[in-house]
Design a protein around this motif. Structure first.
Motif, PDB file in Angstrom:
ATOM      1  N   PHE A   1       0.831  -1.318  -0.056  1.00  0.00           N
ATOM      2  CA  PHE A   1      -0.015   0.050  -0.071  1.00  0.00           C
ATOM      3  C   PHE A   1       0.815   1.180   0.162  1.00  0.00           C
ATOM      4  O   PHE A   1       1.726   1.358   0.744  1.00  0.00           O
ATOM      5  N   SER A   2       0.571   2.112  -0.945  1.00  0.00           N
ATOM      6  CA  SER A   2       1.336   3.391  -1.041  1.00  0.00           C
ATOM      7  C   SER A   2       0.654   4.728  -0.320  1.00  0.00           C
ATOM      8  O   SER A   2      -0.561   5.174  -0.900  1.00  0.00           O
ATOM      9  N   VAL A   3       1.131   5.059   0.626  1.00  0.00           N
ATOM     10  CA  VAL A   3       0.793   6.473   1.353  1.00  0.00           C
ATOM     11  C   VAL A   3       0.785   7.616   0.700  1.00  0.00           C
ATOM     12  O   VAL A   3      -0.042   8.263   0.389  1.00  0.00           O
ATOM     13  N   GLU A   4       2.146   7.614  -0.371  1.00  0.00           N
ATOM     14  CA  GLU A   4       2.170   8.611  -1.238  1.00  0.00           C
ATOM     15  C   GLU A   4       1.399   8.756  -2.280  1.00  0.00           C
ATOM     16  O   GLU A   4       0.651   9.691  -2.611  1.00  0.00           O
ATOM     17  N   SER A   5       1.013   7.624  -2.919  1.00  0.00           N
ATOM     18  CA  SER A   5       0.164   7.530  -4.040  1.00  0.00           C
ATOM     19  C   SER A   5      -1.120   8.097  -3.486  1.00  0.00           C
ATOM     20  O   SER A   5      -2.131   8.630  -4.094  1.00  0.00           O
ATOM     21  N   THR A   6      -1.872   7.692  -2.506  1.00  0.00           N
ATOM     22  CA  THR A   6      -2.707   7.818  -1.660  1.00  0.00           C
ATOM     23  C   THR A   6      -3.139   9.235  -1.361  1.00  0.00           C
ATOM     24  O   THR A   6      -3.996   9.944  -1.823  1.00  0.00           O
ATOM     25  N   LEU A   7      -2.245   9.834  -0.987  1.00  0.00           N
ATOM     26  CA  LEU A   7      -2.162  11.239  -0.672  1.00  0.00           C
ATOM     27  C   LEU A   7      -2.305  12.232  -1.775  1.00  0.00           C
ATOM     28  O   LEU A   7      -2.969  13.310  -1.861  1.00  0.00           O
ATOM     29  N   GLY A   8      -1.574  11.612  -2.797  1.00  0.00           N
ATOM     30  CA  GLY A   8      -1.688  12.122  -4.351  1.00  0.00           C
ATOM     31  C   GLY A   8      -3.326  12.419  -4.654  1.00  0.00           C
ATOM     32  O   GLY A   8      -3.294  13.024  -5.839  1.00  0.00           O
ATOM     33  N   LEU A   9      -3.881  11.841  -4.492  1.00  0.00           N
ATOM     34  CA  LEU A   9      -5.292  11.386  -4.979  1.00  0.00           C
ATOM     35  C   LEU A   9      -6.343  12.289  -4.310  1.00  0.00           C
ATOM     36  O   LEU A   9      -7.185  12.354  -4.733  1.00  0.00           O
ATOM     37  N   ARG A  10      -5.926  13.190  -3.122  1.00  0.00           N
ATOM     38  CA  ARG A  10      -6.487  14.150  -2.428  1.00  0.00           C
ATOM     39  C   ARG A  10      -7.824  13.577  -1.963  1.00  0.00           C
ATOM     40  O   ARG A  10      -8.936  13.814  -2.319  1.00  0.00           O
ATOM     41  N   PRO A  11      -7.690  12.371  -1.196  1.00  0.00           N
ATOM     42  CA  PRO A  11      -9.152  11.846  -0.549  1.00  0.00           C
ATOM     43  C   PRO A  11      -9.541  12.521   0.360  1.00  0.00           C
ATOM     44  O   PRO A  11      -8.842  13.364   1.311  1.00  0.00           O
ATOM     45  N   ASP A  12     -10.782  12.535   0.783  1.00  0.00           N
ATOM     46  CA  ASP A  12     -11.403  13.072   1.846  1.00  0.00           C
ATOM     47  C   ASP A  12     -11.731  12.086   2.796  1.00  0.00           C
ATOM     48  O   ASP A  12     -12.329  12.555   3.817  1.00  0.00           O
ATOM     49  N   LEU A  13     -11.319  10.732   2.552  1.00  0.00           N
ATOM     50  CA  LEU A  13     -11.511   9.616   3.630  1.00  0.00           C
ATOM     51  C   LEU A  13     -10.660   8.490   3.287  1.00  0.00           C
ATOM     52  O   LEU A  13     -10.908   8.107   1.902  1.00  0.00           O
ATOM     53  N   VAL A  14     -10.080   7.935   4.047  1.00  0.00           N
ATOM     54  CA  VAL A  14      -9.372   6.693   3.684  1.00  0.00           C
ATOM     55  C   VAL A  14      -9.965   5.761   4.726  1.00  0.00           C
ATOM     56  O   VAL A  14     -10.015   5.824   5.965  1.00  0.00           O
ATOM     57  N   LEU A  15     -10.264   4.604   4.108  1.00  0.00           N
ATOM     58  CA  LEU A  15     -10.920   3.324   4.904  1.00  0.00           C
ATOM     59  C   LEU A  15      -9.878   2.500   5.041  1.00  0.00           C
ATOM     60  O   LEU A  15      -9.290   1.802   4.023  1.00  0.00           O
ATOM     61  N   LEU A  16      -9.530   2.018   6.421  1.00  0.00           N
ATOM     62  CA  LEU A  16      -8.606   0.892   6.682  1.00  0.00           C
ATOM     63  C   LEU A  16      -9.458  -0.122   7.450  1.00  0.00           C
ATOM     64  O   LEU A  16     -10.231   0.148   8.168  1.00  0.00           O
ATOM     65  N   THR A  17      -8.921  -1.355   7.483  1.00  0.00           N
ATOM     66  CA  THR A  17      -9.309  -2.094   8.581  1.00  0.00           C
ATOM     67  C   THR A  17      -8.325  -2.196   9.567  1.00  0.00           C
ATOM     68  O   THR A  17      -7.261  -2.048   9.536  1.00  0.00           O
ATOM     69  N   SER A  18      -8.742  -2.712  10.806  1.00  0.00           N
ATOM     70  CA  SER A  18      -8.035  -3.000  12.039  1.00  0.00           C
ATOM     71  C   SER A  18      -6.523  -4.007  11.740  1.00  0.00           C
ATOM     72  O   SER A  18      -5.453  -3.647  12.106  1.00  0.00           O
ATOM     73  N   ALA A  19      -7.149  -5.068  10.704  1.00  0.00           N
ATOM     74  CA  ALA A  19      -5.950  -5.842  10.443  1.00  0.00           C
ATOM     75  C   ALA A  19      -4.920  -4.992   9.501  1.00  0.00           C
ATOM     76  O   ALA A  19      -3.595  -5.275   9.791  1.00  0.00           O
ATOM     77  N   PHE A  20      -5.209  -4.308   8.396  1.00  0.00           N
ATOM     78  CA  PHE A  20      -4.511  -3.510   7.516  1.00  0.00           C
ATOM     79  C   PHE A  20      -3.579  -2.564   8.344  1.00  0.00           C
ATOM     80  O   PHE A  20      -2.774  -2.292   7.952  1.00  0.00           O
ATOM     81  N   ALA A  21      -4.274  -1.988   9.082  1.00  0.00           N
ATOM     82  CA  ALA A  21      -3.568  -0.723   9.917  1.00  0.00           C
ATOM     83  C   ALA A  21      -2.632  -1.225  11.024  1.00  0.00           C
ATOM     84  O   ALA A  21      -2.038  -0.601  11.376  1.00  0.00           O
ATOM     85  N   GLY A  22      -2.712  -2.608  11.294  1.00  0.00           N
ATOM     86  CA  GLY A  22      -1.897  -3.053  12.076  1.00  0.00           C
ATOM     87  C   GLY A  22      -2.219  -3.132  13.549  1.00  0.00           C
ATOM     88  O   GLY A  22      -1.211  -2.951  14.404  1.00  0.00           O
ATOM     89  N   ILE A  23      -3.620  -2.811  13.799  1.00  0.00           N
ATOM     90  CA  ILE A  23      -3.862  -2.640  15.192  1.00  0.00           C
ATOM     91  C   ILE A  23      -4.251  -3.908  15.746  1.00  0.00           C
ATOM     92  O   ILE A  23      -5.340  -4.465  15.707  1.00  0.00           O
ATOM     93  N   GLY A  24      -3.222  -4.523  16.595  1.00  0.00           N
ATOM     94  CA  GLY A  24      -3.348  -6.015  17.118  1.00  0.00           C
ATOM     95  C   GLY A  24      -3.787  -6.037  18.660  1.00  0.00           C
ATOM     96  O   GLY A  24      -4.155  -4.611  19.228  1.00  0.00           O
ATOM     97  N   PRO A  25      -3.916  -6.923  19.406  1.00  0.00           N
ATOM     98  CA  PRO A  25      -4.147  -7.203  20.611  1.00  0.00           C
ATOM     99  C   PRO A  25      -3.192  -6.356  21.436  1.00  0.00           C
ATOM    100  O   PRO A  25      -1.930  -6.483  21.167  1.00  0.00           O
ATOM    101  N   GLY A  26      -3.498  -5.372  22.313  1.00  0.00           N
ATOM    102  CA  GLY A  26      -2.853  -4.673  23.340  1.00  0.00           C
ATOM    103  C   GLY A  26      -2.210  -3.396  22.442  1.00  0.00           C
ATOM    104  O   GLY A  26      -1.398  -2.481  23.082  1.00  0.00           O
TER     105      GLY A  26
END
Length: 393
Positions: free
Chosen positions: A108-133
């Motif tokens: 996943f490219s943060v730079e490419s995403t920012l270049g698209l000028r989004p008004d909302l980015v949707l992530l999942t908890s697994a994709f965002a790396g939010i695990g237990p604790g």
């Protein structure tokens, strides 16, 4: 006097218009599954979907989901080929949605995403790396977008779907300005889930052993869910997942000897591939006809030596689309399984009817076979007379 009245009326109209405009400018405050507060200035119209597998969820809520996508992963195009082609015929702009990665965080490219000028980015908890604790602020992806001033929301239909599905749908409805539609979808979801829960609570029984054969036929015998998503759904439906007793991860391998020794009363194979893409596994889903799905189920059972299982011999053997698991449509999987486990308690529960009702929200209804039974005639594993003949849209 008349002039004074006209001035008053004119002032009243201006005041009403100002009030409406002010209401329209009210920010949209959201709470995501990570407990974070996100504020949008207006309904999102340039959304980046980090995992395009959730495109059909947006389609449940928006009549033209393609029009609100500024970018996405390539997953829907490559893994849901038949679905993608159906959408491309009606919404040709889908082919021009910029790709910002595959379906994994490392691509996943943060730079490419920012270049698209989004008004909302949707992530999942697994994709965002939010695990237990872990805290949301520990996620590099969330930090990157927050630092850039781009709203980012965490949704979830997989890690803890029984808890997070309602939160996620509610958030998406508000974020897209489709709150009324989201509440209509949620009403169906809540009613169906409550029916399963209340009947099992009112009629407590020992939970019979169930074998869910994940991605059946695509690996050596036999891939099974352990703990996590599928296990939670099997439990909710009134069964006991035999894989959970020996597998400590989300999925793992169990052998025929173990499966047979547990004597499962229900056998359920899952698959995702269409007829043109699946050679050895279960062919089920978009673009697959009933006979092809049933024939592929027979081949899986035969090729993996599962014909001796009591569930297969008794006719309580079925196939279902694996894609139900990462979507609000897991309610369809739960209803189907509940009926297969206890057709008397859930005699009037039709997973096909629920799928039909949810299908009505989609701009392009799901077309194909999504549930099938090994036996063509109604029996213990049938989904009522209508659904016993398999779910062909």
């Amino acid at each position: 006097m008349a002039r004074r009245f006209i001035h008053f009326a004119f002032f009243l109209v201006l005041s009403l218009c100002a009030g409406i405009a002010g209401a329209a400018r009210q920010p949209i405050v959201l709470t995501d599954v990570a407990g974070r507060t996100i504020t949008l200035k207006a309904p999102a119209t340039r959304v980046v979907l980090a995992q395009a597998r959730h495109f059909p969820v947006l389609a449940l809520l928006h009549p033209d989901p393609v029009s609100i996508l500024a970018g996405w992963s390539d997953e829907f195009k490559t893994s849901f080929t038949n679905d993608y082609e159906q959408y491309r015929k009606v919404f040709p702009a889908i082919a021009r949605i910029p790709v910002v990665g595959r379906h994994t965080p490392d691509t996943f490219s943060v730079e490419s995403t920012l270049g698209l000028r989004p008004d909302l980015v949707l992530l999942t908890s697994a994709f965002a790396g939010i695990g237990p604790g872990m805290k949301p602020e520990d996620s590099p992806l969330i930090r990157a977008f927050e630092s850039a001033g781009v709203p980012v929301a965490v949704i979830d239909f997989f890690m803890d779907p029984l808890k997070n599905t309602e939160i996620s749908l509610d958030l998406l409805g508000k974020a897209l300005g489709r709150e009324e539609r989201a509440q209509s979808v949620l009403a169906i979801y809540r009613e169906r889930m409550a029916r399963i829960r209340s009947r099992l609570d009112a009629s407590p029984k020992e939970r019979p052993p169930v074998f869910v054969h994940a991605h059946a036929g695509s690996t050596d015998c036999c891939n099974s869910p352990g703990v996590g998503t599928f296990n939670d759904m099997i439990t909710f439906a009134g069964g006991h997942n035999i894989g959970s007793d020996v597998i400590r991860n989300a999925t793992g391998q169990i052998g025929f000897e173990y499966i047979n020794s547990r004597n499962p009363v229900v056998y359920v194979a899952t698959g995702t591939g269409g007829a043109k893409r699946t050679r050895s596994g279960l062919s089920i889903g978009a673009g697959v006809d009933e006979q092809t799905a049933r024939d592929s189920l027979r081949k899986v059972v035969a090729s993996q030596g599962l014909g001796a299982l009591a569930a297969v011999r008794s006719g309580n053997a079925h196939g279902i689309w694996h894609g139900f698991n990462d979507s609000p449509l897991h309610v369809v999987f739960i209803e189907a399984l509940a009926h297969w486990i206890d057709p008397e308690l859930f005699h009037d529960v039709s997973a096909q009817q629920t799928l039909d009702e949810l299908n009505a929200f989609l701009p392009i209804p799901m077309q194909g076979t999504f549930m099938v039974s090994l036996s063509e005639s109604p029996g213990r594993g049938s989904q009522s007379d209508k659904a016993a003949e398999a779910a062909t849209q």
